[in-house]
Design a protein around this motif. Structure first.
Motif, PDB file in Angstrom:
ATOM      1  N   ASP A  11      -3.975 -14.654  -3.489  1.00  0.00           N
ATOM      2  CA  ASP A  11      -3.276 -15.635  -2.465  1.00  0.00           C
ATOM      3  C   ASP A  11      -2.038 -14.718  -2.222  1.00  0.00           C
ATOM      4  N   GLN A  12      -1.867 -13.573  -2.986  1.00  0.00           N
ATOM      5  CA  GLN A  12      -0.637 -12.784  -2.696  1.00  0.00           C
ATOM      6  C   GLN A  12      -1.257 -11.088  -2.674  1.00  0.00           C
ATOM      7  N   THR A  13      -0.478 -10.563  -2.075  1.00  0.00           N
ATOM      8  CA  THR A  13      -1.079  -9.185  -2.096  1.00  0.00           C
ATOM      9  C   THR A  13      -0.279  -8.213  -3.090  1.00  0.00           C
ATOM     10  N   LEU A  14      -1.198  -7.757  -3.950  1.00  0.00           N
ATOM     11  CA  LEU A  14      -0.792  -7.113  -5.178  1.00  0.00           C
ATOM     12  C   LEU A  14      -1.136  -5.630  -4.992  1.00  0.00           C
ATOM     13  N   GLU A  15       0.215  -4.755  -5.699  1.00  0.00           N
ATOM     14  CA  GLU A  15       0.012  -3.527  -5.936  1.00  0.00           C
ATOM     15  C   GLU A  15      -0.732  -3.347  -7.149  1.00  0.00           C
ATOM     16  N   TYR A  57     -14.177   4.659 -19.141  1.00  0.00           N
ATOM     17  CA  TYR A  57     -13.975   3.422 -18.437  1.00  0.00           C
ATOM     18  C   TYR A  57     -13.213   3.721 -16.956  1.00  0.00           C
ATOM     19  N   THR A  58     -13.516   2.865 -15.837  1.00  0.00           N
ATOM     20  CA  THR A  58     -12.877   2.814 -14.612  1.00  0.00           C
ATOM     21  C   THR A  58     -11.592   2.016 -15.100  1.00  0.00           C
ATOM     22  N   THR A  59     -10.369   2.386 -14.843  1.00  0.00           N
ATOM     23  CA  THR A  59      -9.181   1.381 -15.123  1.00  0.00           C
ATOM     24  C   THR A  59      -8.634   0.924 -13.930  1.00  0.00           C
ATOM     25  N   LEU A  60      -7.960  -0.437 -14.100  1.00  0.00           N
ATOM     26  CA  LEU A  60      -7.154  -0.980 -13.018  1.00  0.00           C
ATOM     27  C   LEU A  60      -5.896  -1.494 -13.593  1.00  0.00           C
ATOM     28  N   ILE A  61      -4.825  -1.134 -13.334  1.00  0.00           N
ATOM     29  CA  ILE A  61      -3.611  -1.750 -13.704  1.00  0.00           C
ATOM     30  C   ILE A  61      -3.077  -2.424 -12.431  1.00  0.00           C
ATOM     31  N   PHE A  62      -2.131  -3.202 -12.315  1.00  0.00           N
ATOM     32  CA  PHE A  62      -1.690  -3.655 -11.360  1.00  0.00           C
ATOM     33  C   PHE A  62      -0.397  -4.748 -11.889  1.00  0.00           C
ATOM     34  N   ASN A  63       0.399  -4.819 -10.785  1.00  0.00           N
ATOM     35  CA  ASN A  63       1.679  -5.855 -10.789  1.00  0.00           C
ATOM     36  C   ASN A  63       1.505  -7.238 -10.324  1.00  0.00           C
ATOM     37  N   PHE A  64       1.870  -8.157 -11.498  1.00  0.00           N
ATOM     38  CA  PHE A  64       1.865  -9.602 -11.007  1.00  0.00           C
ATOM     39  C   PHE A  64       2.676  -9.796  -9.791  1.00  0.00           C
ATOM     40  N   GLY A  69       6.123  -3.766  -6.043  1.00  0.00           N
ATOM     41  CA  GLY A  69       5.560  -3.890  -4.827  1.00  0.00           C
ATOM     42  C   GLY A  69       4.601  -5.192  -4.464  1.00  0.00           C
ATOM     43  N   SER A  70       4.391  -5.924  -5.458  1.00  0.00           N
ATOM     44  CA  SER A  70       3.576  -7.123  -5.404  1.00  0.00           C
ATOM     45  C   SER A  70       4.459  -8.219  -4.779  1.00  0.00           C
ATOM     46  N   ARG A  71       3.414  -8.804  -3.599  1.00  0.00           N
ATOM     47  CA  ARG A  71       4.326  -9.978  -2.814  1.00  0.00           C
ATOM     48  C   ARG A  71       4.423 -11.079  -3.774  1.00  0.00           C
ATOM     49  N   GLY A  72       5.038 -12.177  -3.375  1.00  0.00           N
ATOM     50  CA  GLY A  72       5.390 -13.491  -3.955  1.00  0.00           C
ATOM     51  C   GLY A  72       6.273 -13.680  -5.017  1.00  0.00           C
ATOM     52  N   GLU A  73       6.322 -14.650  -5.869  1.00  0.00           N
ATOM     53  CA  GLU A  73       7.350 -14.988  -6.950  1.00  0.00           C
ATOM     54  C   GLU A  73       6.626 -15.285  -8.056  1.00  0.00           C
ATOM     55  N   TYR A  74       7.142 -15.258  -9.325  1.00  0.00           N
ATOM     56  CA  TYR A  74       6.688 -15.737 -10.758  1.00  0.00           C
ATOM     57  C   TYR A  74       6.198 -17.350 -10.445  1.00  0.00           C
ATOM     58  N   ASP A  83      -3.908 -13.938  -9.959  1.00  0.00           N
ATOM     59  CA  ASP A  83      -3.878 -12.667  -9.649  1.00  0.00           C
ATOM     60  C   ASP A  83      -4.831 -11.610 -10.438  1.00  0.00           C
ATOM     61  N   ALA A  84      -4.912 -12.155 -11.912  1.00  0.00           N
ATOM     62  CA  ALA A  84      -5.803 -11.348 -12.756  1.00  0.00           C
ATOM     63  C   ALA A  84      -7.302 -11.591 -12.415  1.00  0.00           C
ATOM     64  N   PHE A  85      -7.602 -12.537 -12.092  1.00  0.00           N
ATOM     65  CA  PHE A  85      -8.907 -12.972 -11.698  1.00  0.00           C
ATOM     66  C   PHE A  85      -8.952 -12.058 -10.346  1.00  0.00           C
ATOM     67  N   ALA A  86      -8.400 -12.038  -9.617  1.00  0.00           N
ATOM     68  CA  ALA A  86      -8.571 -11.153  -8.175  1.00  0.00           C
ATOM     69  C   ALA A  86      -8.772  -9.738  -8.556  1.00  0.00           C
ATOM     70  N   ALA A  87      -7.883  -9.277  -9.453  1.00  0.00           N
ATOM     71  CA  ALA A  87      -7.967  -7.880  -9.837  1.00  0.00           C
ATOM     72  C   ALA A  87      -9.327  -7.668 -10.682  1.00  0.00           C
ATOM     73  N   SER A  88      -9.891  -8.541 -11.332  1.00  0.00           N
ATOM     74  CA  SER A  88     -11.224  -8.144 -11.926  1.00  0.00           C
ATOM     75  C   SER A  88     -12.219  -8.363 -10.815  1.00  0.00           C
ATOM     76  N   GLU A  89     -12.058  -8.914  -9.707  1.00  0.00           N
ATOM     77  CA  GLU A  89     -12.892  -8.807  -8.715  1.00  0.00           C
ATOM     78  C   GLU A  89     -12.909  -7.688  -7.934  1.00  0.00           C
ATOM     79  N   TYR A  90     -11.453  -7.008  -7.831  1.00  0.00           N
ATOM     80  CA  TYR A  90     -11.420  -6.027  -7.159  1.00  0.00           C
ATOM     81  C   TYR A  90     -12.204  -4.863  -7.899  1.00  0.00           C
ATOM     82  N   LEU A  91     -11.806  -4.809  -9.134  1.00  0.00           N
ATOM     83  CA  LEU A  91     -12.348  -3.857 -10.040  1.00  0.00           C
ATOM     84  C   LEU A  91     -13.916  -3.870  -9.872  1.00  0.00           C
TER      85      LEU A  91
END
Length: 208
Positions: A11-15, A57-64, A69-74, A83-91
């Motif tokens: 629901d935010q764009t993450l780098e 392994y294929t690896t994915l790291i990202f910023n919350f 450069g990730s949008r939004g706020e804590y 965010d973490a679930f979206a990253a797993s779906e992207y992977l």
């Protein structure tokens, strides 16, 4: 193995950064607390990423959200779980349909990814460094029947080792693994021990 910068749509764009490896296995790795300087370039995140990459392994790291450069706020962990679930779906999009995923995290990131992993399809296991049992209860971890790997530091005053050992003893699964490293919460100079533990304990990704 090539590394490329990526954008992940939650629901935010993450780098993030994706390192291509096997399409049969991948890992998504979450960084420590955003309000205390945590980001995807953290030393422990890098040690995990290196270990899994060496295992193919294929690896994915990202910023919350709100970090780098990730949008939004804590969002006190709730948005970060999304965010973490979206990253797993992207992977997953970069793996074969039957590809297996390990969800990994450090400190706050370990808590977040363990909650998100409850929804991840094809989950192979959890890899948790300094899970902060003192702050975030880990009862939901008892719902996992897959492999769980833990790393703790003997001098960790943020995620005390005694809390980890007590939880590990009570955890009623067969496939559980524990590495204790003589270090503080920050693992300065101990990164190679994290990488080596992954290489020693995590099954390599299947070769094509």
């Amino acid at each position: 193995m090539s590394i490329k910068r990526v954008s992940i749509e939650a629901d935010q764009t993450l780098e993030g950064a994706l390192r291509a490896g096997s399409k049969s296995a991948g890992v998504v790795i979450c960084h420590p607390h955003p309000l205390y300087g945590g980001d995807m370039h953290n030393n422990v995140v890098g040690a995990m990423e290196e270990g899994f990459s060496q295992q193919g392994y294929t690896t994915l790291i990202f910023n919350f959200r709100g970090v780098g450069g990730s949008r939004g706020e804590y969002d006190e962990g709730e948005g970060e779980v999304r965010d973490a679930f979206a990253a797993s779906e992207y992977l997953r999009q970069h793996l074969d349909p039957a590809g297996r995923i390990i969800c990994a995290g450090y400190s706050f990131g370990a808590w977040v990814i363990s909650r998100a992993a409850l929804q991840v399809q094809g989950l192979e296991g959890l890899f948790l460094v300094s899970y902060p049992f003192l702050i975030y209860k880990g009862e939901h971890l008892k719902a996992f029947s897959k492999k769980i790997y833990f790393i703790g530091g003997t001098y960790d005053d943020i995620a005390p080792l005694d809390d980890l050992l007590a939880f590990y003893k009570r955890l009623e699964i067969t496939d559980k693994y524990l590495k204790v490293i003589p270090t503080t919460h920050f693992y300065g100079g101990k990164e190679e021990e994290i990488t080596d533990f992954i290489k020693e304990s995590v099954e390599p990704a299947p070769r094509p």
